[in-house]
Design a protein around this motif. Structure first.
Motif, PDB file in Angstrom:
ATOM      1  N   LEU A  81     -69.140 -39.224  59.211  1.00 59.09           N
ATOM      2  CA  LEU A  81     -68.772 -38.937  57.981  1.00 59.09           C
ATOM      3  C   LEU A  81     -68.094 -37.413  58.128  1.00 59.09           C
ATOM      4  O   LEU A  81     -67.001 -37.278  57.388  1.00 59.09           O
ATOM      5  CB  LEU A  81     -70.046 -38.985  57.128  1.00 59.09           C
ATOM      6  CG  LEU A  81     -69.865 -38.725  55.452  1.00 59.09           C
ATOM      7  CD1 LEU A  81     -68.677 -39.719  54.931  1.00 59.09           C
ATOM      8  CD2 LEU A  81     -71.089 -38.693  54.758  1.00 59.09           C
ATOM      9  N   ARG A  85     -66.137 -34.567  54.010  1.00 55.49           N
ATOM     10  CA  ARG A  85     -66.084 -35.883  53.430  1.00 55.49           C
ATOM     11  C   ARG A  85     -67.595 -36.133  52.765  1.00 55.49           C
ATOM     12  O   ARG A  85     -67.724 -36.779  51.529  1.00 55.49           O
ATOM     13  CB  ARG A  85     -66.153 -37.202  54.247  1.00 55.49           C
ATOM     14  CG  ARG A  85     -64.579 -37.346  54.627  1.00 55.49           C
ATOM     15  CD  ARG A  85     -64.404 -38.573  55.636  1.00 55.49           C
ATOM     16  NE  ARG A  85     -63.120 -38.875  55.587  1.00 55.49           N
ATOM     17  CZ  ARG A  85     -62.626 -39.676  56.650  1.00 55.49           C
ATOM     18  NH1 ARG A  85     -63.528 -40.675  57.383  1.00 55.49           N
ATOM     19  NH2 ARG A  85     -61.425 -39.991  56.912  1.00 55.49           N
ATOM     20  N   ASN A  89     -68.093 -37.035  48.673  1.00 55.14           N
ATOM     21  CA  ASN A  89     -68.956 -38.097  48.240  1.00 55.14           C
ATOM     22  C   ASN A  89     -69.692 -37.603  47.129  1.00 55.14           C
ATOM     23  O   ASN A  89     -70.403 -38.156  46.506  1.00 55.14           O
ATOM     24  CB  ASN A  89     -69.368 -38.608  49.690  1.00 55.14           C
ATOM     25  CG  ASN A  89     -70.222 -40.034  49.339  1.00 55.14           C
ATOM     26  OD1 ASN A  89     -71.543 -40.075  49.030  1.00 55.14           O
ATOM     27  ND2 ASN A  89     -69.439 -41.056  49.242  1.00 55.14           N
ATOM     28  N   MET A 112     -66.436 -45.270  48.615  1.00 52.05           N
ATOM     29  CA  MET A 112     -65.850 -44.125  49.377  1.00 52.05           C
ATOM     30  C   MET A 112     -66.383 -44.344  50.927  1.00 52.05           C
ATOM     31  O   MET A 112     -65.528 -44.199  51.762  1.00 52.05           O
ATOM     32  CB  MET A 112     -66.382 -42.779  48.856  1.00 52.05           C
ATOM     33  CG  MET A 112     -66.129 -42.544  47.790  1.00 52.05           C
ATOM     34  SD  MET A 112     -66.539 -40.749  46.888  1.00 52.05           S
ATOM     35  CE  MET A 112     -65.156 -39.613  47.694  1.00 52.05           C
ATOM     36  N   PHE A 113     -67.512 -44.873  51.024  1.00 53.85           N
ATOM     37  CA  PHE A 113     -67.821 -45.115  52.106  1.00 53.85           C
ATOM     38  C   PHE A 113     -67.038 -46.034  53.111  1.00 53.85           C
ATOM     39  O   PHE A 113     -66.533 -46.118  54.116  1.00 53.85           O
ATOM     40  CB  PHE A 113     -69.357 -45.516  52.651  1.00 53.85           C
ATOM     41  CG  PHE A 113     -70.416 -44.577  52.163  1.00 53.85           C
ATOM     42  CD1 PHE A 113     -70.084 -43.073  52.525  1.00 53.85           C
ATOM     43  CD2 PHE A 113     -71.481 -44.946  51.438  1.00 53.85           C
ATOM     44  CE1 PHE A 113     -70.980 -42.180  52.276  1.00 53.85           C
ATOM     45  CE2 PHE A 113     -72.571 -43.907  51.354  1.00 53.85           C
ATOM     46  CZ  PHE A 113     -72.231 -42.421  51.713  1.00 53.85           C
ATOM     47  N   TRP A 116     -63.714 -45.030  53.900  1.00 55.41           N
ATOM     48  CA  TRP A 116     -63.597 -44.279  55.295  1.00 55.41           C
ATOM     49  C   TRP A 116     -64.039 -45.119  56.511  1.00 55.41           C
ATOM     50  O   TRP A 116     -64.271 -44.511  57.486  1.00 55.41           O
ATOM     51  CB  TRP A 116     -64.824 -42.950  55.169  1.00 55.41           C
ATOM     52  CG  TRP A 116     -64.056 -41.869  53.954  1.00 55.41           C
ATOM     53  CD1 TRP A 116     -62.728 -41.619  53.974  1.00 55.41           C
ATOM     54  CD2 TRP A 116     -64.804 -41.233  53.191  1.00 55.41           C
ATOM     55  NE1 TRP A 116     -62.620 -40.890  52.753  1.00 55.41           N
ATOM     56  CE2 TRP A 116     -64.015 -40.532  52.443  1.00 55.41           C
ATOM     57  CE3 TRP A 116     -66.118 -40.920  52.895  1.00 55.41           C
ATOM     58  CZ2 TRP A 116     -64.384 -39.368  51.430  1.00 55.41           C
ATOM     59  CZ3 TRP A 116     -66.621 -40.031  51.915  1.00 55.41           C
ATOM     60  CH2 TRP A 116     -65.715 -39.451  51.342  1.00 55.41           C
ATOM     61  N   TRP A 332     -59.045 -38.797  43.981  1.00 50.11           N
ATOM     62  CA  TRP A 332     -59.241 -39.839  44.650  1.00 50.11           C
ATOM     63  C   TRP A 332     -58.838 -41.173  43.966  1.00 50.11           C
ATOM     64  O   TRP A 332     -58.194 -42.139  44.817  1.00 50.11           O
ATOM     65  CB  TRP A 332     -61.005 -40.100  44.479  1.00 50.11           C
ATOM     66  CG  TRP A 332     -61.573 -41.363  45.272  1.00 50.11           C
ATOM     67  CD1 TRP A 332     -61.782 -42.457  44.814  1.00 50.11           C
ATOM     68  CD2 TRP A 332     -61.435 -41.525  46.697  1.00 50.11           C
ATOM     69  NE1 TRP A 332     -62.225 -43.262  45.697  1.00 50.11           N
ATOM     70  CE2 TRP A 332     -62.211 -42.794  46.779  1.00 50.11           C
ATOM     71  CE3 TRP A 332     -61.390 -40.682  47.934  1.00 50.11           C
ATOM     72  CZ2 TRP A 332     -62.341 -43.514  47.981  1.00 50.11           C
ATOM     73  CZ3 TRP A 332     -61.577 -41.358  49.147  1.00 50.11           C
ATOM     74  CH2 TRP A 332     -62.091 -42.695  49.278  1.00 50.11           C
TER      75      TRP A 332
END
Length: 344
Positions: A81, A85, A89, A112-113, A116, A332
């Motif tokens: 991560l 980030r 998050n 978001m996870f 990524w 975002w």
């Protein structure tokens, strides 16, 4: 009888939450009317007016440090991560926790996870450990404040309350360590927790909680021994940064070090930190305790300046993350729109 138990519990759950919120509001109102009723609000406003642009920028810089440290455990518990980030998050999740009903913050974290390339279950396990570490650190904070005040402070701090709080942190640490290292204990802990919560929220599925607990153990077990102590160090530094925001606000509104020394502010801040457990980080309760302790040191004459400093601190630490989270969320969303346009 069993057929009617579920609906009655369902009916009580919203009322219970409403009663808890009303009780919190009443307690905060009583504290404000008892301790803050005679404040010269004109003087408070004048003290806040002393702040300059560069002082505001300094407070913002320390806030960024605070938020980075607050999110750093995410980077420790979620491989790949990274700190940057993790901060993004955490900021967006903090915003969603304020403006959207639950589980809005969880939904945005998962989105978001996935973007990524991080498996949602692994990301949520890391987010859960981040929350657990925060609560352990919250109750362990007096372990830092107590010796500071015992060695440097002018008064006698409440030793018993501090030791009880530290004992709670130790018990939580032992339970988490057992749950992470032993799958059977994790399943048992998940089942017991689900049955307790089910008394208030009948929709809880104990089997789902057991699966989540065992999955959590699988995801965080490998790096727990390295990540958990580092997360507590990062969160302790976060509390220190939080205390520094208050200390800077006290200095910026005109309270000198000889009247309210820095070690007193930091020691009191850590010692009373478990009081941030109620909603909005103990808004009202924690503030009154900090105000009373600082006035006991510097005298009643400093009341307007201290109230002004607490107001500035709350504005920075509560509104600041929301504003930063809003900026990150807009950027975002813009990137998602641009990525969708490019794909089409």
């Amino acid at each position: 009888m069993g057929a009617h138990a579920g609906p009655s519990r369902r009916g009580r759950s919203p009322w219970l939450r409403a009663l808890v919120l009303v009780a919190i509001v009443l307690v905060c109102g009583w504290l404000a009317s008892t301790f803050l009723g005679s404040i010269d609000w004109a003087s408070v406003g004048a003290a806040i007016g002393r702040l300059t642009v560069w002082q505001g920028l300094v407070l913002l810089a320390v806030l960024l440090v605070r938020q980075t440290l607050n999110a750093f455990p995410l980077a420790l518990f979620i491989d790949g991560l990274g700190a940057a980030r993790a901060l993004l998050n955490d900021l967006v999740a903090s915003l969603m926790a304020v403006v959207a009903p639950p589980p809005g913050d969880i939904v945005v974290r998962v989105a978001m996870f996935r973007a990524w390339g991080i498996e949602p279950s692994r990301g949520l396990a890391g987010a859960t450990m981040n929350m657990v570490a925060f609560y352990v650190n919250r109750f362990a904070a007096p372990l830092i404040g107590l010796p500071v005040l015992l060695v440097l402070g002018a008064g006698t701090p409440p030793v018993t309350g501090a030791l009880v709080s530290v004992a709670v942190a130790v018990v939580m640490t032992v339970l988490v360590s057992l749950a992470v290292r032993r799958g059977e204990f994790a399943a048992r802990l998940g089942l017991v927790s689900a049955n307790i919560v089910r008394r208030v929220r009948p929709s809880v599925d104990p089997e789902a909680w057991v699966r989540s607990a065992t999955g959590f153990q699988e995801h965080v077990g490998a790096g727990y021994r390295r990540a958990f102590p580092r997360s507590l160090l990062a969160l302790s530094a976060m509390v220190l940064a939080d205390a520094c925001i208050l200390l800077l606000a006290i200095r910026f509104v005109g309270v000198p070090a000889d009247q309210v020394p820095a070690y007193e502010v930091i020691g009191i801040f850590f010692l009373a930190y478990p009081l941030t457990l109620p909603p909005m980080m103990g808004l009202g309760i924690y503030d009154v305790v900090l105000l009373g302790a600082c006035m006991e040191i510097g005298g009643d004459v400093l009341e307007p300046q201290l109230v002004a400093a607490l107001t500035v601190w709350r504005a920075v630490t509560i509104l600041g993350p929301v504003v930063l989270g809003g900026v990150v969320a807009l950027v975002w969303r813009r990137r998602l729109v641009d990525a969708g346009a490019d794909a089409s």
